[in-house]
Scaffold this motif. Sequence first.
Motif, PDB file in Angstrom:
ATOM      1  N   THR A   1     -31.599  64.823  98.997  1.00 44.81           N
ATOM      2  CA  THR A   1     -32.636  64.782 100.025  1.00 44.81           C
ATOM      3  C   THR A   1     -33.468  66.051  99.949  1.00 44.81           C
ATOM      4  O   THR A   1     -32.951  67.143  99.710  1.00 44.81           O
ATOM      5  N   ALA A   2     -34.765  65.885 100.176  1.00 42.74           N
ATOM      6  CA  ALA A   2     -35.675  67.023 100.063  1.00 42.74           C
ATOM      7  C   ALA A   2     -37.032  66.646 100.623  1.00 42.74           C
ATOM      8  O   ALA A   2     -37.309  65.471 100.881  1.00 42.74           O
TER       9      ALA A   2
ATOM     10  N   GLY B   1     -27.409  66.440 100.680  1.00 45.16           N
ATOM     11  CA  GLY B   1     -28.417  66.754 101.680  1.00 45.16           C
ATOM     12  C   GLY B   1     -28.868  68.192 101.562  1.00 45.16           C
ATOM     13  O   GLY B   1     -28.059  69.105 101.453  1.00 45.16           O
ATOM     14  N   GLY B   2     -30.185  68.444 101.558  1.00 48.65           N
ATOM     15  CA  GLY B   2     -30.697  69.798 101.363  1.00 48.65           C
ATOM     16  C   GLY B   2     -30.588  70.233  99.922  1.00 48.65           C
ATOM     17  O   GLY B   2     -30.266  71.384  99.620  1.00 48.65           O
TER      18      GLY B   2
ATOM     19  N   THR C   1     -19.586  68.721 105.059  1.00 49.03           N
ATOM     20  CA  THR C   1     -20.716  69.438 105.651  1.00 49.03           C
ATOM     21  C   THR C   1     -20.418  70.930 105.590  1.00 49.03           C
ATOM     22  O   THR C   1     -19.253  71.349 105.562  1.00 49.03           O
TER      23      THR C   1
ATOM     24  N   ALA D   1     -26.137  59.545 107.634  1.00 54.73           N
ATOM     25  CA  ALA D   1     -26.647  58.478 106.764  1.00 54.73           C
ATOM     26  C   ALA D   1     -25.533  57.953 105.861  1.00 54.73           C
ATOM     27  O   ALA D   1     -25.412  56.741 105.639  1.00 54.73           O
TER      28      ALA D   1
ATOM     29  N   LEU E   1     -33.487  57.539 106.490  1.00 57.26           N
ATOM     30  CA  LEU E   1     -32.888  58.035 105.254  1.00 57.26           C
ATOM     31  C   LEU E   1     -31.918  57.031 104.648  1.00 57.26           C
ATOM     32  O   LEU E   1     -31.942  56.773 103.440  1.00 57.26           O
TER      33      LEU E   1
ATOM     34  N   GLU F   1     -27.812  65.161 109.276  1.00 57.95           N
ATOM     35  CA  GLU F   1     -28.553  63.933 108.979  1.00 57.95           C
ATOM     36  C   GLU F   1     -27.980  63.191 107.771  1.00 57.95           C
ATOM     37  O   GLU F   1     -27.776  61.969 107.802  1.00 57.95           O
ATOM     38  N   THR F   2     -27.674  63.927 106.700  1.00 59.88           N
ATOM     39  CA  THR F   2     -27.158  63.292 105.489  1.00 59.88           C
ATOM     40  C   THR F   2     -25.762  62.736 105.725  1.00 59.88           C
ATOM     41  O   THR F   2     -25.436  61.632 105.257  1.00 59.88           O
TER      42      THR F   2
ATOM     43  N   ASP G   1     -23.442  67.331 102.947  1.00 60.39           N
ATOM     44  CA  ASP G   1     -24.601  67.688 103.767  1.00 60.39           C
ATOM     45  C   ASP G   1     -24.683  69.199 103.853  1.00 60.39           C
ATOM     46  O   ASP G   1     -23.837  69.848 104.467  1.00 60.39           O
TER      47      ASP G   1
ATOM     48  N   TYR H   1     -36.047  63.279 103.193  1.00 59.02           N
ATOM     49  CA  TYR H   1     -35.202  63.319 104.387  1.00 59.02           C
ATOM     50  C   TYR H   1     -35.999  62.805 105.583  1.00 59.02           C
ATOM     51  O   TYR H   1     -37.198  62.551 105.495  1.00 59.02           O
ATOM     52  N   GLY H   2     -35.330  62.658 106.712  1.00 55.10           N
ATOM     53  CA  GLY H   2     -36.003  62.203 107.928  1.00 55.10           C
ATOM     54  C   GLY H   2     -35.559  60.810 108.335  1.00 55.10           C
ATOM     55  O   GLY H   2     -34.709  60.185 107.681  1.00 55.10           O
TER      56      GLY H   2
END
Length: 314
Positions: free
Chosen positions: A178-179, A154-155, A240, A227, A201, A223-224, A218, A197-198
């Motif tokens: 994710t991007a 994520g990111g 994270t 998911a 996902l 968010e990731t 993440d 992302y969003g």
Amino acid sequence: MSRAVVYEMFGGPEVLELREVSEPHAGPGEVRVRVTAAGLNPMDWGIASQPGVAARFGLTVPSGFGYDFAGVVDEAGADATGFAVGDRVYGGALGRAVADFVVVKTPAGATEPLWHTPEDISDEVAATLPVAGMTAAAALAAIDLRSGDTVLVGGAAGGVGVFAVQLAKLADAQVIGTAAQGTFEFLRQFGAEPVAYGPGLAGRVRALAPRGVSAATDLFGTETAEAALALGVPPERISTIAAGPRPPGGVRASGGIDASPNAMERISGAILDGTVTVPIAATFPIERIRDAVTLQAGRHVHGKVVITLRPPLH
């Protein structure tokens, strides 16, 4: 006198000021580094803008700014070990890196990292490594990433993300990152399969990896991680770095301090052999610190932002 970026109140880039300050000197067991480059990280402006974040790092106002730096040792105090005047170095100095000089303890009593800069790595690149490189290495180690994994990052296009993607590829993992849509081609350069992302996902990741995802990290929020939990990834294989001390669902909280002792040696070695590249999105002279932080805080930068410093005038 020398220069340093300081702030006397918490706030946005407008609170940052370049000021003349008393020139620091190396004491016993310390070296002074003439800083030539300072890499910016989201935590820098997070600390400067949010008292609660600053408190977690033991900082309050007034304060200096930044953590990552690179430069040349120009003073060595009595009993300093491992470094000598003239050595090129890089490392971390919490709340004081964006300045002409940084004083740090040498390894015998070090609380902040300092490494010798390899000959073929520029100061600008070296100044991007301490936070982003160590954080990425720790985030992947926390999930025991291994060959054959399919890992969701994520990111992935951020400063930590580009290291995590490349280190995961070196571990022979398949990477989904994710991007934002505009960064997809940028991510593909590093071997990642991008996903927007969003909301929704988990469904988009499921479509990209019908055989499932085995691990996730993440690097921005939760968010990731959420998911990945929805996709059935075990909590112990999700990490994270920015979800606070109690991330969702029992997943692992991690940070650069958790990186293995040889993590930076592995990263610098991978840069030297060309298997890891460091995208520098922009460089700014120290006089434009506010512009640099404004750009980075917008979170649309592909790679790292670096402050450069000319030698101070005496």
